[in-house]
Motif scaffolding. Sequence first.
Motif: not given
Length: 150
Positions: A75, A78, A82
């Motif tokens: 992903d 994501e 992060d």
Amino acid sequence: MAIDNMISLSFTDDELQTLDNAIVTIESVMSKKFISLTPDERKSYSQVSDKTEDWIGKVKVYMEQNPSLVLNHIDVDEFNADFTARQALLPRRRRLEGVFSRFEDACMLLGFDLYHSAITYCKGLKAAAVTDAPGAKTIYADLASRFPGR
């Protein structure tokens, strides 16, 4: 040989309130975003070193430059979120580590001063107990119970 006073601190009520307010502010943000790991969970995850941090940054660049080579089960949104969050936290973490280190140093030196003054008091109390100074034996016995092997 006398031990010198290693540190001398005092705080006004306003200074302590300022510190408490700052801690409350940090805790407020953290309580909404951060999680706490158990000791066992902490053992199962490793810290990312500076070298690995640089490598992750390089991976990010390659993923952006070569999106066709990114595996479907990664992903990317994501990963990027992060990465952005970690980059935002790292300088603040380092600042807080510096603040915490100074707190630890101050508490350590204050404890050192207190301990050595307390030991000096007990040595004087022991001498007073030998000369039967009123109450000295009882006080010394109570304080000496902290060191039962001696």
